[in-house]
Write a protein that holds these residues in place. Structure first.
Motif, PDB file in Angstrom:
ATOM      1  N   TYR A  35       0.845  -1.202   0.000  1.00 46.00           N
ATOM      2  CA  TYR A  35       0.000   0.000   0.000  1.00 46.00           C
ATOM      3  C   TYR A  35       0.875   1.246   0.000  1.00 46.00           C
ATOM      4  O   TYR A  35       0.509   2.286  -0.533  1.00 46.00           O
ATOM      5  CB  TYR A  35      -0.910  -0.002   1.233  1.00 46.00           C
ATOM      6  N   THR A  36       2.082   1.106   0.587  1.00 41.25           N
ATOM      7  CA  THR A  36       3.013   2.231   0.704  1.00 41.25           C
ATOM      8  C   THR A  36       3.830   2.415  -0.568  1.00 41.25           C
ATOM      9  O   THR A  36       4.079   3.549  -0.980  1.00 41.25           O
ATOM     10  CB  THR A  36       3.950   2.002   1.897  1.00 41.25           C
ATOM     11  N   ALA A  37       4.282   1.308  -1.166  1.00 40.87           N
ATOM     12  CA  ALA A  37       5.125   1.400  -2.368  1.00 40.87           C
ATOM     13  C   ALA A  37       5.164   0.060  -3.084  1.00 40.87           C
ATOM     14  O   ALA A  37       4.854  -0.969  -2.502  1.00 40.87           O
ATOM     15  CB  ALA A  37       6.546   1.811  -1.988  1.00 40.87           C
ATOM     16  N   ARG A  90      -5.915  -2.149  -3.320  1.00 42.87           N
ATOM     17  CA  ARG A  90      -5.863  -0.954  -2.475  1.00 42.87           C
ATOM     18  C   ARG A  90      -7.213  -0.722  -1.796  1.00 42.87           C
ATOM     19  O   ARG A  90      -7.285  -0.455  -0.597  1.00 42.87           O
ATOM     20  CB  ARG A  90      -5.502   0.288  -3.292  1.00 42.87           C
TER      21      ARG A  90
ATOM     22  N   ASP B   7       4.000  -0.839  11.730  1.00 46.25           N
ATOM     23  CA  ASP B   7       4.304   0.584  11.732  1.00 46.25           C
ATOM     24  C   ASP B   7       5.779   0.803  11.394  1.00 46.25           C
ATOM     25  O   ASP B   7       6.124   1.674  10.579  1.00 46.25           O
ATOM     26  CB  ASP B   7       3.981   1.170  13.109  1.00 46.25           C
ATOM     27  N   VAL B  10       6.359  -0.001   7.620  1.00 42.05           N
ATOM     28  CA  VAL B  10       5.787   1.017   6.727  1.00 42.05           C
ATOM     29  C   VAL B  10       6.642   2.289   6.753  1.00 42.05           C
ATOM     30  O   VAL B  10       6.921   2.889   5.713  1.00 42.05           O
ATOM     31  CB  VAL B  10       4.320   1.318   7.113  1.00 42.05           C
ATOM     32  N   ARG B  11       7.091   2.679   7.953  1.00 43.23           N
ATOM     33  CA  ARG B  11       7.955   3.866   8.045  1.00 43.23           C
ATOM     34  C   ARG B  11       9.264   3.633   7.299  1.00 43.23           C
ATOM     35  O   ARG B  11       9.770   4.527   6.616  1.00 43.23           O
ATOM     36  CB  ARG B  11       8.280   4.166   9.506  1.00 43.23           C
ATOM     37  N   THR B  13       9.758   1.632   4.784  1.00 46.89           N
ATOM     38  CA  THR B  13       9.483   1.655   3.343  1.00 46.89           C
ATOM     39  C   THR B  13       9.409   3.098   2.844  1.00 46.89           C
ATOM     40  O   THR B  13       9.954   3.424   1.790  1.00 46.89           O
ATOM     41  CB  THR B  13       8.152   0.935   3.041  1.00 46.89           C
ATOM     42  N   ARG B  14       8.770   3.939   3.610  1.00 48.52           N
ATOM     43  CA  ARG B  14       8.621   5.349   3.207  1.00 48.52           C
ATOM     44  C   ARG B  14       9.957   6.047   3.102  1.00 48.52           C
ATOM     45  O   ARG B  14      10.159   6.875   2.231  1.00 48.52           O
ATOM     46  CB  ARG B  14       7.782   6.083   4.255  1.00 48.52           C
ATOM     47  N   ASN B  93       5.161   7.161  -6.019  1.00 44.83           N
ATOM     48  CA  ASN B  93       5.069   8.182  -4.984  1.00 44.83           C
ATOM     49  C   ASN B  93       6.284   9.092  -5.050  1.00 44.83           C
ATOM     50  O   ASN B  93       6.958   9.317  -4.065  1.00 44.83           O
ATOM     51  CB  ASN B  93       4.986   7.506  -3.601  1.00 44.83           C
ATOM     52  N   TRP B  96       8.062  11.715  -2.539  1.00 41.80           N
ATOM     53  CA  TRP B  96       9.009  11.519  -1.435  1.00 41.80           C
ATOM     54  C   TRP B  96      10.371  12.070  -1.814  1.00 41.80           C
ATOM     55  O   TRP B  96      11.033  12.693  -1.025  1.00 41.80           O
ATOM     56  CB  TRP B  96       9.146  10.044  -1.085  1.00 41.80           C
TER      57      TRP B  96
END
Lengths: 109, 206
Positions: A35-37, A90, B7, B10-11, B13-14, B93, B96
């Motif tokens: 969902y993030t990438a 998604r 959490d 996900v962080r 990955t970001r 995305n 970023w």
């Protein structure tokens, strides 16, 4: 009494209605990452801590549900398997998140 | 336990684009070279035939450096990062990466612009822009070192006020050069830690 019973049945429906494809810890984690990438197999392997076979099995289930697509690409001479969440995936993940939130809210404190 | 692990993942990955330190090293080198360019321009006599070229060539210099740096970073990530810890696509995305470039561009452009138009001390503006930008990035990516870089930037902007000849460009290339070197050094430490924590494992294949 009857209305309370109906309310409990409604709450149970929320728990029962959880998407079983996503409602498995490893697959929930995979879907959260995707969902993030878009990421490759190696990234998922390292971040989930699953074995190769186990990860492949979970990815296959998600692909069969059409929640993700798996694409083999080339980076120079190296093969790269990239996993990407579909639009359906998604939406399913967002729905799951909402259902889970409602289900958790129903649990006694 | 699942939610806290999720959490964390996900962080991670970001902020994966910044995990290996290459972007900081590249941005740090770019800022240091811009500082050298500005210092060279300032030292050059205005009657010199090169002055006009150097004076008007800064935007092109930055664009060329930015493009070259971008290619260099991509190649390094292919060789070093993706082989060790996997690949994360940022095209979907791209914002970023975009935000980091906005911070760098603003830190260079805004002080120069505000110095010429409003006659505001450029070093302070640069220090503030980089400082705020890094603080925002630190919050968004949960990366503590960006807060440290932001603080460094603030401090450099304030120190520049007390330097002789601090007005105008003299102060700004102190801030750009100091912040650039700080960022590059921070990137090197990050890279070292990344290489130690992510040895190349040839058994990981597909």
């Amino acid at each position: 009494m009857a209305s309370e019973s109906l309310s409990i049945q409604g709450e149970l429906r929320d728990i029962i209605a959880l998407d079983r494809v996503i409602h498995e810890p490893a697959r929930t984690l995979i879907m959260a990452i995707l969902y993030t990438a878009d990421v490759d197999f190696l990234f998922l392997l390292r971040e989930t801590g699953l074995s190769k076979g186990n990860l492949s099995s979970h990815l296959t289930k998600l692909e069969q549900a059409q929640y993700i697509v798996i694409e083999k690409t080339f980076a120079g001479k190296v093969t790269r398997t990239v996993c990407r969440q579909t639009e359906a995936g998604r939406q399913a993940f967002l729905n799951y998140r909402e259902q889970l939130r409602r289900a958790i809210d129903c649990l006694p404190r | 336990m699942l939610t806290s692990k999720m959490d964390l993942v996900v962080r991670k990955t970001r902020r994966y684009w910044y995990e290996d330190g290459f972007v900081e090293i590249g941005a740090g080198i770019l800022l240091s070279l811009v500082a050298v360019w500005l210092a060279g321009k300032n030292a050059m006599p205005q009657t010199s035939s090169w002055f006009d070229i150097v004076n008007s060539g800064l935007p092109l210099f930055i664009i060329v450096l930015g493009l070259a740096g971008s290619v260099w970073i991509r190649n390094l990530k292919e060789r070093v990062t993706y082989a060790r810890s996997g690949y994360v696509a940022f095209d979907r995305n791209g914002r970023w990466r975009g935000w980091f470039a906005v911070v760098i561009a603003s830190g260079i452009g805004l002080p120069i612009l505000m110095g010429y138009i409003f006659h505001i001390n450029q070093a302070i503006v640069a220090g503030l822009v980089f400082g705020c930008g890094c603080a925002i990035l630190g919050w968004y990516f949960s990366a503590a070192r960006f807060y440290g870089l932001g603080l460094l930037s603030f401090l450099l902007g304030i120190i520049a006020l007390f330097l002789p000849g601090h007005s105008g460009l003299a102060g700004i290339y102190f801030v750009l050069g100091g912040f650039g070197m700080g960022m590059a050094i921070s990137g090197l430490f990050v890279l070292r830690r990344y290489l130690v924590e992510n040895p190349l494992d040839l058994s990981h294949g597909e």
